[in-house]
Design a protein around this motif. Structure first.
Motif, PDB file in Angstrom:
ATOM      1  N   SER A 275     -15.714  29.683 -30.855  1.00 13.27           N
ATOM      2  CA  SER A 275     -14.467  29.997 -30.151  1.00 13.27           C
ATOM      3  C   SER A 275     -14.713  30.039 -28.649  1.00 13.27           C
ATOM      4  O   SER A 275     -13.800  29.757 -27.863  1.00 13.27           O
ATOM      5  CB  SER A 275     -13.881  31.323 -30.642  1.00 13.27           C
ATOM      6  OG  SER A 275     -14.779  32.380 -30.396  1.00 13.27           O
ATOM      7  N   ALA A 276     -15.931  30.357 -28.223  1.00 13.20           N
ATOM      8  CA  ALA A 276     -16.255  30.359 -26.794  1.00 13.20           C
ATOM      9  C   ALA A 276     -16.130  28.951 -26.214  1.00 13.20           C
ATOM     10  O   ALA A 276     -15.544  28.762 -25.135  1.00 13.20           O
ATOM     11  CB  ALA A 276     -17.660  30.911 -26.575  1.00 13.20           C
ATOM     12  N   LEU A 277     -16.644  27.950 -26.921  1.00 20.82           N
ATOM     13  CA  LEU A 277     -16.519  26.575 -26.447  1.00 20.82           C
ATOM     14  C   LEU A 277     -15.076  26.098 -26.565  1.00 20.82           C
ATOM     15  O   LEU A 277     -14.553  25.419 -25.683  1.00 20.82           O
ATOM     16  CB  LEU A 277     -17.462  25.647 -27.212  1.00 20.82           C
ATOM     17  CG  LEU A 277     -17.509  24.209 -26.709  1.00 20.82           C
ATOM     18  CD1 LEU A 277     -17.871  24.139 -25.224  1.00 20.82           C
ATOM     19  CD2 LEU A 277     -18.484  23.403 -27.545  1.00 20.82           C
ATOM     20  N   ARG A 278     -14.409  26.492 -27.640  1.00 16.50           N
ATOM     21  CA  ARG A 278     -12.992  26.127 -27.811  1.00 16.50           C
ATOM     22  C   ARG A 278     -12.156  26.676 -26.648  1.00 16.50           C
ATOM     23  O   ARG A 278     -11.303  25.991 -26.094  1.00 16.50           O
ATOM     24  CB  ARG A 278     -12.467  26.662 -29.142  1.00 16.50           C
ATOM     25  CG  ARG A 278     -11.076  26.179 -29.510  1.00 16.50           C
ATOM     26  CD  ARG A 278     -10.638  26.679 -30.880  1.00 16.50           C
ATOM     27  NE  ARG A 278     -11.623  26.523 -31.927  1.00 16.50           N
ATOM     28  CZ  ARG A 278     -11.827  25.403 -32.625  1.00 16.50           C
ATOM     29  NH1 ARG A 278     -11.105  24.346 -32.374  1.00 16.50           N
ATOM     30  NH2 ARG A 278     -12.746  25.369 -33.569  1.00 16.50           N
ATOM     31  N   SER A 279     -12.443  27.912 -26.245  1.00 19.00           N
ATOM     32  CA  SER A 279     -11.731  28.521 -25.120  1.00 19.00           C
ATOM     33  C   SER A 279     -11.980  27.749 -23.826  1.00 19.00           C
ATOM     34  O   SER A 279     -11.062  27.534 -23.035  1.00 19.00           O
ATOM     35  CB  SER A 279     -12.167  29.983 -24.963  1.00 19.00           C
ATOM     36  OG  SER A 279     -11.556  30.560 -23.846  1.00 19.00           O
ATOM     37  N   LEU A 280     -13.226  27.321 -23.607  1.00 19.08           N
ATOM     38  CA  LEU A 280     -13.518  26.526 -22.420  1.00 19.08           C
ATOM     39  C   LEU A 280     -12.719  25.226 -22.442  1.00 19.08           C
ATOM     40  O   LEU A 280     -12.089  24.856 -21.448  1.00 19.08           O
ATOM     41  CB  LEU A 280     -15.014  26.214 -22.336  1.00 19.08           C
ATOM     42  CG  LEU A 280     -15.401  25.172 -21.286  1.00 19.08           C
ATOM     43  CD1 LEU A 280     -15.063  25.647 -19.878  1.00 19.08           C
ATOM     44  CD2 LEU A 280     -16.864  24.808 -21.417  1.00 19.08           C
ATOM     45  N   LEU A 281     -12.717  24.535 -23.567  1.00 16.53           N
ATOM     46  CA  LEU A 281     -11.973  23.278 -23.655  1.00 16.53           C
ATOM     47  C   LEU A 281     -10.480  23.486 -23.428  1.00 16.53           C
ATOM     48  O   LEU A 281      -9.811  22.641 -22.824  1.00 16.53           O
ATOM     49  CB  LEU A 281     -12.226  22.612 -25.008  1.00 16.53           C
ATOM     50  CG  LEU A 281     -13.659  22.138 -25.244  1.00 16.53           C
ATOM     51  CD1 LEU A 281     -13.814  21.637 -26.680  1.00 16.53           C
ATOM     52  CD2 LEU A 281     -14.078  21.093 -24.244  1.00 16.53           C
ATOM     53  N   GLU A 282      -9.954  24.617 -23.880  1.00 14.04           N
ATOM     54  CA  GLU A 282      -8.530  24.912 -23.669  1.00 14.04           C
ATOM     55  C   GLU A 282      -8.215  25.172 -22.194  1.00 14.04           C
ATOM     56  O   GLU A 282      -7.076  25.016 -21.769  1.00 14.04           O
ATOM     57  CB  GLU A 282      -8.111  26.101 -24.527  1.00 14.04           C
ATOM     58  CG  GLU A 282      -8.048  25.755 -25.997  1.00 14.04           C
ATOM     59  CD  GLU A 282      -7.810  26.947 -26.898  1.00 14.04           C
ATOM     60  OE1 GLU A 282      -7.715  28.088 -26.400  1.00 14.04           O
ATOM     61  OE2 GLU A 282      -7.735  26.734 -28.121  1.00 14.04           O
ATOM     62  N   ARG A 283      -9.219  25.560 -21.420  1.00 19.97           N
ATOM     63  CA  ARG A 283      -9.005  25.819 -19.994  1.00 19.97           C
ATOM     64  C   ARG A 283      -9.082  24.551 -19.146  1.00 19.97           C
ATOM     65  O   ARG A 283      -8.748  24.567 -17.968  1.00 19.97           O
ATOM     66  CB  ARG A 283     -10.035  26.835 -19.482  1.00 19.97           C
ATOM     67  CG  ARG A 283      -9.798  28.208 -20.057  1.00 19.97           C
ATOM     68  CD  ARG A 283     -10.799  29.267 -19.605  1.00 19.97           C
ATOM     69  NE  ARG A 283     -11.577  28.973 -18.433  1.00 19.97           N
ATOM     70  CZ  ARG A 283     -12.911  29.100 -18.356  1.00 19.97           C
ATOM     71  NH1 ARG A 283     -13.601  29.514 -19.393  1.00 19.97           N
ATOM     72  NH2 ARG A 283     -13.537  28.828 -17.241  1.00 19.97           N
ATOM     73  N   ILE A 284      -9.532  23.454 -19.734  1.00 22.46           N
ATOM     74  CA  ILE A 284      -9.618  22.197 -18.985  1.00 22.46           C
ATOM     75  C   ILE A 284      -8.225  21.584 -18.938  1.00 22.46           C
ATOM     76  O   ILE A 284      -7.669  21.198 -19.959  1.00 22.46           O
ATOM     77  CB  ILE A 284     -10.621  21.227 -19.621  1.00 22.46           C
ATOM     78  CG1 ILE A 284     -12.025  21.826 -19.586  1.00 22.46           C
ATOM     79  CG2 ILE A 284     -10.588  19.874 -18.911  1.00 22.46           C
ATOM     80  CD1 ILE A 284     -13.065  21.008 -20.315  1.00 22.46           C
ATOM     81  N   ASP A 285      -7.676  21.506 -17.752  1.00 23.62           N
ATOM     82  CA  ASP A 285      -6.340  20.940 -17.561  1.00 23.62           C
ATOM     83  C   ASP A 285      -6.402  19.434 -17.791  1.00 23.62           C
ATOM     84  O   ASP A 285      -7.187  18.738 -17.154  1.00 23.62           O
ATOM     85  CB  ASP A 285      -5.844  21.241 -16.144  1.00 23.62           C
ATOM     86  CG  ASP A 285      -4.442  20.731 -15.892  1.00 23.62           C
ATOM     87  OD1 ASP A 285      -3.710  20.483 -16.870  1.00 23.62           O
ATOM     88  OD2 ASP A 285      -4.087  20.580 -14.721  1.00 23.62           O
TER      89      ASP A 285
END
Length: 173
Positions: free
Chosen positions: A67-77
């Protein structure tokens, strides 16, 4: 050429970081400038945008990336005019406790390929407990495999940089 390694472990650095470093070492042996960051580094989004290639690493949870990596990917505009990962070479490196979760790499590879439009190196890498010694260090044959993958990522990045068509591919939105 800058190749960035992202450690998506919520508890790291640990085994995932160790194998990412080995992949980066393979790229460094070809002359790439390599850098390793955690998923929560303050400048991680900027560094991803600046990188020529990215190694995305994660431990496996429930047959998927963290989920930490998923959260990072979700922050990439995903800016339609200038998507930050479009045509960027990338590779997936995941670790887990059991050989049974190797297909978890495909979820992350599909997200990178389909949503972000990256050029994902295939096959992805998956390592479980048999790939590490009793101290959690990467075994020699696993390290060698990682370095070959790093060399292949460097070669893919070189090819993408040399190709007008590959550099202009963007995700379909």
């Amino acid at each position: 050429m800058i190749i960035l390694g992202i450690d998506g472990s919520p508890h790291g650095p640990g085994k995932t970081a160790r194998v990412i470093r080995e992949v980066l070492e393979g790229a460094a042996q070809q002359g790439a400038t390599v850098e390793m960051l955690r998923h929560d580094a303050p400048d991680v989004l900027i560094r991803i945008r600046e990188a020529d290639a990215v190694v995305f690493g994660s431990p496996t949870y429930r047959a998927s990336h963290s989920s930490a990596l998923r959260s990072l990917l979700e922050r990439i505009d995903r800016d339609g005019n200038n998507p930050p990962l479009a045509a960027t070479p990338a590779t997936v490196v995941m670790t887990g406790g059991s050989p049974a979760h190797f297909l978890g790499t495909e979820d992350l590879a599909n997200t990178l390929r389909g949503f972000f439009g990256t050029q994902v190196l295939s096959p992805s890498l998956y390592f479980h407990s048999a790939h590490f010694d009793d101290d959690g260090e990467v075994k020699d044959d696993t390290a060698a495999q990682c370095r070959v993958h790093g060399t292949a990522l460097w070669e893919l990045t070189t090819a993408v940089r040399a190709s007008t068509a590959l550099r202009t591919l963007k995700p379909l939105v």
